[in-house]
Write a protein that holds these residues in place. Structure first.
Motif, short mmCIF file in Angstrom:
data_model
loop_
_atom_site.label_atom_id
_atom_site.label_comp_id
_atom_site.label_asym_id
_atom_site.label_seq_id
_atom_site.Cartn_x
_atom_site.Cartn_y
_atom_site.Cartn_z
N THR A 114 -10.83 3.04 6.14
CA THR A 114 -10.19 4.10 5.61
C THR A 114 -11.11 5.44 6.42
O THR A 114 -11.90 5.92 6.71
CB THR A 114 -10.74 4.58 4.33
N GLN A 122 -3.48 9.00 -1.15
CA GLN A 122 -3.10 7.63 -1.20
C GLN A 122 -2.28 7.49 -0.01
O GLN A 122 -1.61 7.06 0.76
CB GLN A 122 -2.38 6.82 -2.11
N GLU A 123 -1.29 8.61 -0.65
CA GLU A 123 0.64 9.04 0.63
C GLU A 123 -0.01 8.51 2.05
O GLU A 123 0.44 7.78 2.52
CB GLU A 123 1.38 9.59 -0.03
N GLU A 126 -2.05 5.29 3.50
CA GLU A 126 -0.68 4.03 3.38
C GLU A 126 -0.35 4.85 4.96
O GLU A 126 -0.09 3.76 5.30
CB GLU A 126 0.04 4.24 2.12
N ARG A 130 -0.16 1.79 7.83
CA ARG A 130 0.65 1.40 8.74
C ARG A 130 1.35 1.99 10.19
O ARG A 130 1.71 1.06 11.32
CB ARG A 130 2.64 1.85 7.60
N ASP A 144 -11.72 -1.31 2.64
CA ASP A 144 -12.03 -0.76 2.00
C ASP A 144 -13.47 0.04 1.25
O ASP A 144 -14.25 -1.21 0.67
CB ASP A 144 -11.48 -1.38 0.89
N ILE A 153 -9.37 2.85 -1.35
CA ILE A 153 -7.97 2.66 -0.96
C ILE A 153 -7.82 2.02 -2.91
O ILE A 153 -8.55 0.81 -2.89
CB ILE A 153 -7.61 1.53 0.43
N GLU A 154 -6.52 2.94 -3.06
CA GLU A 154 -6.37 2.40 -4.87
C GLU A 154 -5.57 0.72 -4.35
O GLU A 154 -4.36 0.49 -3.15
CB GLU A 154 -5.79 3.51 -4.89
N ARG A 156 -2.43 -0.20 -6.13
CA ARG A 156 -1.78 0.12 -5.97
C ARG A 156 -1.01 0.42 -4.38
O ARG A 156 -0.48 0.45 -3.84
CB ARG A 156 -0.96 1.01 -7.11
N THR A 157 -1.90 0.85 -3.89
CA THR A 157 -1.75 1.43 -2.63
C THR A 157 -1.39 -0.19 -1.65
O THR A 157 -1.39 -0.45 -0.62
CB THR A 157 -2.28 2.65 -1.80
N ARG A 160 1.30 -1.99 -2.24
CA ARG A 160 2.38 -1.92 -1.31
C ARG A 160 1.97 -2.26 0.24
O ARG A 160 2.86 -2.59 1.08
CB ARG A 160 2.65 -0.68 -1.01
N LEU A 161 0.90 -1.90 0.61
CA LEU A 161 0.36 -2.22 1.91
C LEU A 161 0.88 -3.56 2.32
O LEU A 161 1.09 -4.00 3.84
CB LEU A 161 -1.04 -1.82 2.72
#
Length: 301
Positions: A114, A122-123, A126, A130, A144, A153-154, A156-157, A160-161
Protein backbone atom coordinates in the motif's frame (compact mmCIF):
# COMPACT_ATOMS: atom_id res chain seq x y z
CA UNK A 1 -19.56 -17.88 -4.36
CA UNK A 2 -17.80 -21.25 -4.39
CA UNK A 3 -14.10 -20.85 -3.79
CA UNK A 4 -11.28 -23.03 -5.04
CA UNK A 5 -9.54 -25.32 -2.49
CA UNK A 6 -6.44 -23.71 -1.03
CA UNK A 7 -4.21 -26.49 -2.31
CA UNK A 8 -4.89 -25.36 -5.88
CA UNK A 9 -4.53 -21.63 -5.11
CA UNK A 10 -0.78 -21.40 -4.75
CA UNK A 11 0.39 -19.13 -7.53
CA UNK A 12 3.77 -18.56 -5.87
CA UNK A 13 4.22 -21.76 -3.91
CA UNK A 14 3.49 -22.49 -0.25
CA UNK A 15 6.52 -21.77 1.95
CA UNK A 16 7.96 -18.43 0.88
CA UNK A 17 10.84 -16.70 2.62
CA UNK A 18 10.99 -12.91 2.83
CA UNK A 19 14.68 -13.02 2.04
CA UNK A 20 17.16 -10.53 3.42
CA UNK A 21 19.42 -8.74 0.95
CA UNK A 22 23.05 -9.62 1.69
CA UNK A 23 25.55 -6.78 1.65
CA UNK A 24 29.34 -6.77 1.78
CA UNK A 25 31.04 -5.43 4.88
CA UNK A 26 31.40 -2.15 2.99
CA UNK A 27 27.65 -2.03 2.45
CA UNK A 28 27.54 -2.89 -1.26
CA UNK A 29 25.13 -5.40 -2.76
CA UNK A 30 26.52 -8.93 -2.33
CA UNK A 31 25.21 -10.87 -5.31
CA UNK A 32 27.36 -13.93 -4.63
CA UNK A 33 26.01 -14.00 -1.09
CA UNK A 34 22.46 -13.64 -2.37
CA UNK A 35 22.91 -16.59 -4.71
CA UNK A 36 24.35 -18.71 -1.91
CA UNK A 37 21.61 -17.80 0.56
CA UNK A 38 18.84 -18.36 -1.99
CA UNK A 39 20.17 -21.80 -2.91
CA UNK A 40 20.29 -22.79 0.77
CA UNK A 41 16.77 -21.55 1.47
CA UNK A 42 15.37 -23.50 -1.45
CA UNK A 43 17.30 -26.63 -0.52
CA UNK A 44 15.91 -26.38 3.02
CA UNK A 45 12.27 -26.26 2.01
CA UNK A 46 11.29 -22.88 0.56
CA UNK A 47 9.46 -23.15 -2.75
CA UNK A 48 9.28 -19.39 -3.15
CA UNK A 49 11.39 -16.35 -2.31
CA UNK A 50 10.23 -12.78 -1.83
CA UNK A 51 13.00 -10.37 -2.77
CA UNK A 52 13.20 -6.63 -2.27
CA UNK A 53 10.58 -6.53 0.45
CA UNK A 54 10.85 -4.69 3.74
CA UNK A 55 13.00 -7.52 5.10
CA UNK A 56 15.12 -7.10 1.98
CA UNK A 57 15.69 -3.42 2.86
CA UNK A 58 13.83 -2.12 -0.17
CA UNK A 59 13.66 1.44 1.21
CA UNK A 60 17.47 1.71 0.97
CA UNK A 61 18.29 -0.25 -2.19
CA UNK A 62 18.37 1.40 -5.58
CA UNK A 63 16.21 0.44 -8.54
CA UNK A 64 19.28 -1.00 -10.24
CA UNK A 65 20.18 -3.07 -7.18
CA UNK A 66 16.64 -4.46 -7.03
CA UNK A 67 16.82 -5.59 -10.64
CA UNK A 68 20.31 -7.05 -10.22
CA UNK A 69 19.18 -9.03 -7.18
CA UNK A 70 16.25 -10.61 -9.03
CA UNK A 71 18.46 -11.59 -11.97
CA UNK A 72 21.15 -13.07 -9.72
CA UNK A 73 18.74 -15.13 -7.63
CA UNK A 74 16.93 -16.37 -10.73
CA UNK A 75 20.28 -17.55 -12.06
CA UNK A 76 20.94 -19.37 -8.80
CA UNK A 77 17.63 -21.15 -8.22
CA UNK A 78 16.35 -21.53 -11.77
CA UNK A 79 12.83 -22.88 -11.78
CA UNK A 80 13.13 -24.59 -8.38
CA UNK A 81 11.36 -21.72 -6.65
CA UNK A 82 9.09 -18.85 -7.57
CA UNK A 83 10.49 -15.35 -7.27
CA UNK A 84 8.27 -12.51 -6.14
CA UNK A 85 9.85 -9.09 -5.93
CA UNK A 86 8.74 -6.02 -4.06
CA UNK A 87 7.95 -3.07 -6.31
CA UNK A 88 5.67 -1.01 -4.10
CA UNK A 89 6.44 2.64 -3.46
CA UNK A 90 4.50 5.74 -2.48
CA UNK A 91 4.46 6.77 -6.15
CA UNK A 92 2.26 4.93 -8.66
CA UNK A 93 4.45 5.87 -11.63
CA UNK A 94 7.57 4.62 -9.88
CA UNK A 95 5.82 1.39 -8.87
CA UNK A 96 4.79 0.80 -12.49
CA UNK A 97 8.39 1.29 -13.62
CA UNK A 98 9.65 -1.21 -11.06
CA UNK A 99 7.01 -3.76 -12.05
CA UNK A 100 8.09 -3.58 -15.68
CA UNK A 101 11.75 -3.89 -14.71
CA UNK A 102 10.94 -6.91 -12.52
CA UNK A 103 9.31 -8.65 -15.47
CA UNK A 104 12.40 -8.11 -17.61
CA UNK A 105 14.67 -9.34 -14.81
CA UNK A 106 12.89 -12.69 -14.57
CA UNK A 107 10.52 -12.36 -11.62
CA UNK A 108 7.43 -14.58 -11.42
CA UNK A 109 5.34 -11.97 -9.63
CA UNK A 110 5.37 -8.62 -7.88
CA UNK A 111 4.61 -7.69 -4.30
CA UNK A 112 2.85 -4.32 -4.15
CA UNK A 113 2.59 -2.64 -0.78
CA UNK A 114 0.00 0.00 0.00
CA UNK A 115 1.37 3.48 -0.80
CA UNK A 116 2.63 4.88 2.47
CA UNK A 117 2.61 8.26 4.21
CA UNK A 118 0.13 9.94 1.83
CA UNK A 119 -2.63 7.63 3.15
CA UNK A 120 -4.78 7.47 -0.01
CA UNK A 121 -8.48 6.67 0.45
CA UNK A 122 -9.84 3.30 -0.69
CA UNK A 123 -10.89 4.51 -4.14
CA UNK A 124 -7.37 5.79 -4.78
CA UNK A 125 -5.83 2.58 -3.46
CA UNK A 126 -7.94 0.52 -5.80
CA UNK A 127 -6.93 2.67 -8.77
CA UNK A 128 -3.28 2.39 -7.78
CA UNK A 129 -3.29 -1.40 -7.60
CA UNK A 130 -5.21 -1.74 -10.85
CA UNK A 131 -2.78 0.52 -12.68
CA UNK A 132 0.19 -1.50 -11.45
CA UNK A 133 -1.51 -4.78 -12.36
CA UNK A 134 -2.19 -3.44 -15.87
CA UNK A 135 1.42 -2.35 -16.35
CA UNK A 136 3.03 -5.76 -16.88
CA UNK A 137 2.17 -9.38 -17.48
CA UNK A 138 3.21 -10.44 -13.98
CA UNK A 139 0.71 -11.61 -11.36
CA UNK A 140 0.37 -9.34 -8.33
CA UNK A 141 0.51 -10.05 -4.62
CA UNK A 142 -1.06 -7.22 -2.63
CA UNK A 143 0.74 -6.37 0.62
CA UNK A 144 -1.59 -5.29 3.40
CA UNK A 145 0.45 -3.97 6.35
CA UNK A 146 -1.32 -0.94 7.83
CA UNK A 147 0.97 -0.83 10.86
CA UNK A 148 3.78 0.34 8.57
CA UNK A 149 1.93 2.15 5.78
CA UNK A 150 -0.77 3.87 7.81
CA UNK A 151 -3.53 2.64 5.49
CA UNK A 152 -5.49 -0.59 5.47
CA UNK A 153 -6.67 -2.26 2.27
CA UNK A 154 -10.23 -2.76 3.46
CA UNK A 155 -11.75 -6.21 2.83
CA UNK A 156 -14.38 -4.78 0.47
CA UNK A 157 -11.58 -3.19 -1.58
CA UNK A 158 -9.65 -6.46 -1.72
CA UNK A 159 -12.79 -8.27 -2.87
CA UNK A 160 -13.22 -5.81 -5.74
CA UNK A 161 -9.54 -6.06 -6.67
CA UNK A 162 -9.85 -9.85 -6.83
CA UNK A 163 -11.83 -9.38 -10.03
CA UNK A 164 -8.64 -8.27 -11.80
CA UNK A 165 -7.13 -11.28 -13.60
CA UNK A 166 -3.56 -10.50 -12.50
CA UNK A 167 -4.28 -9.69 -8.85
CA UNK A 168 -3.99 -13.20 -7.45
CA UNK A 169 -2.62 -13.07 -3.92
CA UNK A 170 -2.32 -11.13 -0.67
CA UNK A 171 0.50 -10.98 1.86
CA UNK A 172 -1.52 -10.46 5.02
CA UNK A 173 -0.09 -8.41 7.87
CA UNK A 174 -3.41 -6.75 8.66
CA UNK A 175 -3.92 -8.39 12.07
CA UNK A 176 -7.60 -8.54 11.13
CA UNK A 177 -8.33 -12.26 11.20
CA UNK A 178 -12.05 -11.80 10.71
CA UNK A 179 -11.56 -9.47 7.74
CA UNK A 180 -9.19 -11.96 6.17
CA UNK A 181 -11.74 -14.75 6.52
CA UNK A 182 -14.36 -12.58 4.82
CA UNK A 183 -12.10 -12.19 1.80
CA UNK A 184 -11.21 -15.89 1.76
CA UNK A 185 -14.90 -16.76 1.78
CA UNK A 186 -15.75 -14.51 -1.17
CA UNK A 187 -12.72 -14.71 -3.49
CA UNK A 188 -10.19 -17.13 -4.93
CA UNK A 189 -7.27 -14.98 -3.78
CA UNK A 190 -4.27 -16.85 -2.42
CA UNK A 191 -3.58 -15.53 1.05
CA UNK A 192 -0.10 -15.75 2.54
CA UNK A 193 0.52 -15.15 6.24
CA UNK A 194 3.00 -12.32 6.50
CA UNK A 195 3.26 -12.54 10.30
CA UNK A 196 5.09 -15.64 11.49
CA UNK A 197 2.87 -16.10 14.52
CA UNK A 198 -0.09 -16.53 12.13
CA UNK A 199 1.45 -19.16 9.84
CA UNK A 200 -0.64 -22.07 11.11
CA UNK A 201 -3.76 -20.13 12.06
CA UNK A 202 -4.19 -18.58 8.64
CA UNK A 203 -3.31 -21.81 6.86
CA UNK A 204 -5.98 -23.63 8.84
CA UNK A 205 -8.73 -21.39 7.44
CA UNK A 206 -7.66 -21.69 3.83
CA UNK A 207 -4.53 -19.65 3.20
CA UNK A 208 -2.09 -20.76 0.51
CA UNK A 209 0.95 -20.56 2.76
CA UNK A 210 3.22 -17.94 4.25
CA UNK A 211 5.79 -15.28 3.50
CA UNK A 212 8.08 -15.78 6.47
CA UNK A 213 10.89 -13.63 7.79
CA UNK A 214 11.85 -16.24 10.38
CA UNK A 215 12.39 -18.70 7.51
CA UNK A 216 15.63 -16.87 6.78
CA UNK A 217 17.10 -18.74 9.75
CA UNK A 218 14.90 -21.86 10.01
CA UNK A 219 13.32 -22.52 6.60
CA UNK A 220 12.84 -26.21 7.30
CA UNK A 221 11.07 -25.55 10.59
CA UNK A 222 8.55 -23.22 8.97
CA UNK A 223 7.94 -25.67 6.13
CA UNK A 224 7.45 -28.48 8.67
CA UNK A 225 4.48 -26.69 10.26
CA UNK A 226 2.66 -26.69 6.95
CA UNK A 227 3.84 -30.21 6.09
CA UNK A 228 2.28 -31.54 9.28
CA UNK A 229 -1.00 -29.79 8.59
CA UNK A 230 -1.08 -31.06 5.01
CA UNK A 231 -0.51 -34.59 6.33
CA UNK A 232 -3.56 -34.25 8.56
CA UNK A 233 -1.54 -34.17 11.79
CA UNK A 234 -2.96 -30.95 13.16
CA UNK A 235 -1.70 -31.66 16.68
CA UNK A 236 1.85 -31.94 15.35
CA UNK A 237 1.42 -28.76 13.32
CA UNK A 238 0.29 -26.89 16.45
CA UNK A 239 3.20 -28.30 18.43
CA UNK A 240 5.69 -27.13 15.81
CA UNK A 241 4.15 -23.66 15.66
CA UNK A 242 4.34 -23.33 19.43
CA UNK A 243 7.94 -24.55 19.51
CA UNK A 244 8.84 -21.83 17.02
CA UNK A 245 7.09 -19.12 19.02
CA UNK A 246 10.08 -18.10 21.21
CA UNK A 247 12.27 -17.52 18.15
CA UNK A 248 9.42 -15.77 16.35
CA UNK A 249 9.00 -13.46 19.33
CA UNK A 250 12.72 -12.70 19.51
CA UNK A 251 12.98 -11.99 15.81
CA UNK A 252 9.69 -10.20 15.19
CA UNK A 253 8.24 -8.80 18.42
CA UNK A 254 11.12 -7.73 20.62
CA UNK A 255 11.58 -4.16 19.43
CA UNK A 256 13.90 -4.62 16.46
CA UNK A 257 12.89 -4.93 12.79
CA UNK A 258 12.99 -8.43 11.37
CA UNK A 259 15.68 -7.34 8.95
CA UNK A 260 18.01 -6.54 11.84
CA UNK A 261 17.36 -9.73 13.78
CA UNK A 262 17.50 -11.97 10.71
CA UNK A 263 20.83 -10.55 9.59
CA UNK A 264 22.28 -10.80 13.09
CA UNK A 265 21.28 -14.45 13.43
CA UNK A 266 22.30 -15.43 9.90
CA UNK A 267 25.74 -13.92 10.44
CA UNK A 268 26.21 -15.94 13.63
CA UNK A 269 25.17 -19.07 11.74
CA UNK A 270 27.72 -18.43 9.00
CA UNK A 271 25.32 -17.51 6.22
CA UNK A 272 25.65 -14.47 3.94
CA UNK A 273 24.10 -11.41 5.53
CA UNK A 274 26.36 -8.42 6.06
CA UNK A 275 25.38 -5.16 7.71
CA UNK A 276 22.06 -3.37 7.57
CA UNK A 277 21.88 0.00 5.86
CA UNK A 278 21.18 3.21 7.75
CA UNK A 279 18.92 4.32 9.28
CA UNK A 280 18.81 0.78 10.67
CA UNK A 281 21.46 -0.19 13.21
CA UNK A 282 22.81 -3.67 13.87
CA UNK A 283 21.67 -5.78 16.79
CA UNK A 284 23.98 -5.62 19.79
CA UNK A 285 25.81 -8.65 21.17
CA UNK A 286 23.29 -9.27 23.95
CA UNK A 287 20.36 -9.38 21.56
CA UNK A 288 22.26 -11.54 19.08
CA UNK A 289 23.23 -13.97 21.84
CA UNK A 290 19.56 -14.27 22.78
CA UNK A 291 18.60 -14.95 19.17
CA UNK A 292 21.21 -17.68 18.94
CA UNK A 293 20.05 -19.24 22.20
CA UNK A 294 16.45 -19.42 21.00
CA UNK A 295 17.57 -20.74 17.64
CA UNK A 296 19.47 -23.56 19.35
CA UNK A 297 16.51 -24.36 21.61
CA UNK A 298 14.30 -24.73 18.56
CA UNK A 299 16.67 -26.69 16.36
CA UNK A 300 17.88 -29.14 19.00
CA UNK A 301 14.40 -30.34 20.03
Amino acid sequence: MTTTPATTRRPFGRTLCAMITPFTEEGALDLDGARELAEWLVAEGCDGLVLNGTTGESPTTTDAEKTELVAAVREAVGDRASLVTGVGTADTRHTVELARAAEKAGADGVLVVTPYYSRPPQEALEAHFRQVADASGLPVMLYDIPGRTGTRIEPRTVIRLAEHPRIVAVKDCSYDFLGTQKVLAHTDLAYYAGCDEHVLALYAVGAAGCVSTVANAVPGRIAAILDAFDAGDTARAAELQLRAAPLIEAMMAAGLPGTVTAKALLARLGHPAGPVRAPLLPADCERTDDLLTRYKQLTTT
